[in-house]
Design an enzyme around this catalytic site. Structure first.
Site, mmCIF file in Angstrom:
data_model
loop_
_atom_site.group_PDB
_atom_site.id
_atom_site.type_symbol
_atom_site.label_atom_id
_atom_site.label_comp_id
_atom_site.label_asym_id
_atom_site.label_seq_id
_atom_site.Cartn_x
_atom_site.Cartn_y
_atom_site.Cartn_z
ATOM 1 N N LYS A 1 -26.272 -6.753 -13.254
ATOM 2 C CA LYS A 1 -25.599 -5.962 -12.065
ATOM 3 C C LYS A 1 -25.357 -4.669 -12.664
ATOM 4 O O LYS A 1 -25.923 -3.748 -11.667
ATOM 5 C CB LYS A 1 -24.153 -6.537 -11.749
ATOM 6 C CG LYS A 1 -24.160 -7.671 -10.618
ATOM 7 C CD LYS A 1 -22.742 -8.351 -10.889
ATOM 8 C CE LYS A 1 -21.714 -7.593 -10.137
ATOM 9 N NZ LYS A 1 -20.412 -8.479 -10.154
ATOM 10 N N GLY B 1 -19.077 -3.159 -10.183
ATOM 11 C CA GLY B 1 -18.822 -3.801 -8.576
ATOM 12 C C GLY B 1 -18.662 -2.591 -7.737
ATOM 13 O O GLY B 1 -19.336 -1.481 -7.820
ATOM 14 N N LYS C 1 -13.905 -3.213 2.865
ATOM 15 C CA LYS C 1 -14.679 -2.112 2.761
ATOM 16 C C LYS C 1 -16.317 -2.448 3.155
ATOM 17 O O LYS C 1 -16.805 -1.504 3.874
ATOM 18 C CB LYS C 1 -14.534 -1.368 1.369
ATOM 19 C CG LYS C 1 -13.064 -0.820 1.038
ATOM 20 C CD LYS C 1 -13.154 0.024 -0.186
ATOM 21 C CE LYS C 1 -11.904 0.549 -0.544
ATOM 22 N NZ LYS C 1 -11.839 1.018 -1.960
ATOM 23 N N SER D 1 0.775 -1.267 -0.218
ATOM 24 C CA SER D 1 -0.029 -0.044 -0.063
ATOM 25 C C SER D 1 0.909 1.372 -0.095
ATOM 26 O O SER D 1 1.782 1.340 0.850
ATOM 27 C CB SER D 1 -0.897 -0.148 1.146
ATOM 28 O OG SER D 1 -1.448 1.232 1.279
ATOM 29 N N GLY E 1 -17.785 -1.574 -15.655
ATOM 30 C CA GLY E 1 -17.874 -2.385 -14.275
ATOM 31 C C GLY E 1 -18.990 -1.951 -13.520
ATOM 32 O O GLY E 1 -19.704 -0.864 -13.522
HETATM 33 P P1 ATR Z 1 -14.432 -3.592 -7.424
HETATM 34 O O1 ATR Z 1 -14.618 -3.606 -6.063
HETATM 35 O O2 ATR Z 1 -12.967 -3.326 -7.526
HETATM 36 O O3 ATR Z 1 -15.398 -3.262 -8.097
HETATM 37 P P2 ATR Z 1 -15.775 -6.361 -7.802
HETATM 38 O O4 ATR Z 1 -16.634 -5.917 -7.085
HETATM 39 O O5 ATR Z 1 -14.962 -7.501 -7.679
HETATM 40 O O6 ATR Z 1 -14.280 -5.373 -7.475
HETATM 41 O O7 ATR Z 1 -15.738 -5.949 -9.278
HETATM 42 C C1 ATR Z 1 -15.036 -6.033 -10.445
HETATM 43 C C2 ATR Z 1 -15.879 -5.474 -11.610
HETATM 44 O O8 ATR Z 1 -14.720 -5.907 -12.804
HETATM 45 C C3 ATR Z 1 -17.059 -6.357 -12.008
HETATM 46 O O9 ATR Z 1 -17.850 -5.346 -12.700
HETATM 47 C C4 ATR Z 1 -16.623 -7.193 -13.122
HETATM 48 O O10 ATR Z 1 -17.484 -7.842 -13.974
HETATM 49 P P3 ATR Z 1 -18.744 -9.009 -13.423
HETATM 50 O O11 ATR Z 1 -19.618 -8.159 -12.524
HETATM 51 O O12 ATR Z 1 -19.406 -9.411 -14.761
HETATM 52 O O13 ATR Z 1 -17.813 -9.944 -12.785
HETATM 53 C C5 ATR Z 1 -15.397 -6.585 -13.723
HETATM 54 N N1 ATR Z 1 -14.474 -7.410 -14.555
HETATM 55 C C6 ATR Z 1 -13.747 -8.219 -13.829
HETATM 56 N N2 ATR Z 1 -12.824 -8.874 -14.895
HETATM 57 C C7 ATR Z 1 -13.441 -8.383 -16.289
HETATM 58 C C8 ATR Z 1 -12.979 -8.629 -17.357
HETATM 59 N N3 ATR Z 1 -11.898 -9.415 -17.713
HETATM 60 N N4 ATR Z 1 -13.590 -8.072 -18.550
HETATM 61 C C9 ATR Z 1 -14.755 -7.222 -18.142
HETATM 62 N N5 ATR Z 1 -15.248 -6.972 -16.851
HETATM 63 C C10 ATR Z 1 -14.584 -7.622 -15.823
#
Ligand code: ATR
Length: 273
Positions: free
Chosen positions: A155, A128, A65, A14, A126
């Protein structure tokens, strides 16, 4: 001396201690800032012990978090909206206040790069935790439209429904996306695996601004890809990291540190410049 730290797992790499130590020096605040890496099911106990032993505040990062959100006594409105806590402050009356400075950090960094958000068309990749934290602060800047695209479309739909009271936010599949967008923000973790979100190159044009919340010593996979397809303004998440930290420091100490010099030092430390 007032004690602060960051909880995460893993957290050894970090940059928060580096950043907050520079903020403290710059603002002449007496504090120390360390790291804590509890195993996942011992976070709650570690958090309690830290504050019982006189800790004044902490940052919380992956994967704690959402758990921190459930452990604090009170939530700021922006933490409530984000569903996650990245900053905790022990108030003078002994209350653990949970806040979230990630989205504010993103917006501050975009502005420091001269990106105009008002009346712009924003594409957020994304759905997430990182996307959730960014939505309310982005919508507060009054974009003309904010489209969320996610690999798992449901989502994105859920997020859009949850935030549509705050502004013009919709969900589209990657295949449905139609430009032009002024700004694309990659909040996916795809770059961590060197992967790309499935965006068609036709969406990239010379005047688009590209932001990847990830960062590294060299361009992320997404930034390299966008540059290859003609994007001239690309930004990684290092500035957001420093800006969210500045916001957390302000919450704790009531004094706002400058970020430009600290960002420069951090880049030097990472070997980026
Ligand atoms: P964070 O808290 O960092 O947002 P997370 O909640 O695990 O982490 O979310 C990761 C995001 O990256 C999600 O939107 C995921 O898509 P899914 O909801 O379909 O899993 C997206 N993501 C991860 N790898 C990916 C990839 N190779 N291509 C497209 N989206 C990806």
């Amino acid at each position: 001396m007032d004690r602060y730290l960051v909880f995460g797992h893993p957290v050894r790499h970090s940059k928060s201690p580096f950043i907050h130590t520079l903020f403290a020096r710059q603002t002449q605040q007496e504090l120390e800032y360390g790291l804590a890496e509890p195993v996942v099911d011992e976070f709650a106990q570690a958090l309690r012990t830290f504050f019982d032993q006189g800790g004044k505040g902490c940052n919380v990062t992956v994967p704690f978090k959402e758990q921190a959100f459930t452990l604090v006594d009170r939530l700021s409105p922006r933490a409530k909206r984000a569903g996650a806590v990245n900053t905790i402050k022990l108030t003078d009356d002994g209350v653990l206040l949970g806040d979230n400075t990630d989205g504010a950090g993103l917006v501050a960094d975009l502005k420091s790069h001269g990106v105009t958000l008002a009346d712009s068309r924003i594409l957020l990749l994304g759905a997430g935790g990182a996307a959730r934290g960014a939505l309310a602060p982005l919508l507060a800047e009054l974009p003309s439209e904010l489209v969320i695209a996610n690999r798992t479309h449901t989502k994105a739909q859920q997020l859009a429904a949850e935030f549509c009271d705050l502004g013009p936010v919709t969900a589209q599949t990657y295949e449905q996306l139609a430009g032009p967008f002024d700004l694309v923000i990659n909040s996916t973790s795809a770059s961590l695996q060197g992967e790309l979100p499935p965006l068609v190159p036709a969406l990239i044009h010379t005047d688009i601004a590209i932001y990847d919340m990830m960062y590294g010593a060299s361009d992320t996979a997404f930034i390299s890809w966008a540059k290859q397809h003609g994007a001239r303004q690309t930004m990684d998440g290092l500035g957001m990291l420093v800006e969210q930290a500045a916001e957390a420091f302000t919450v704790w100490r009531g004094i706002r540190p400058g970020t430009k010099q600290v960002l420069r030092e951090l880049k030097r430390n990472l070997g980026v410049i």
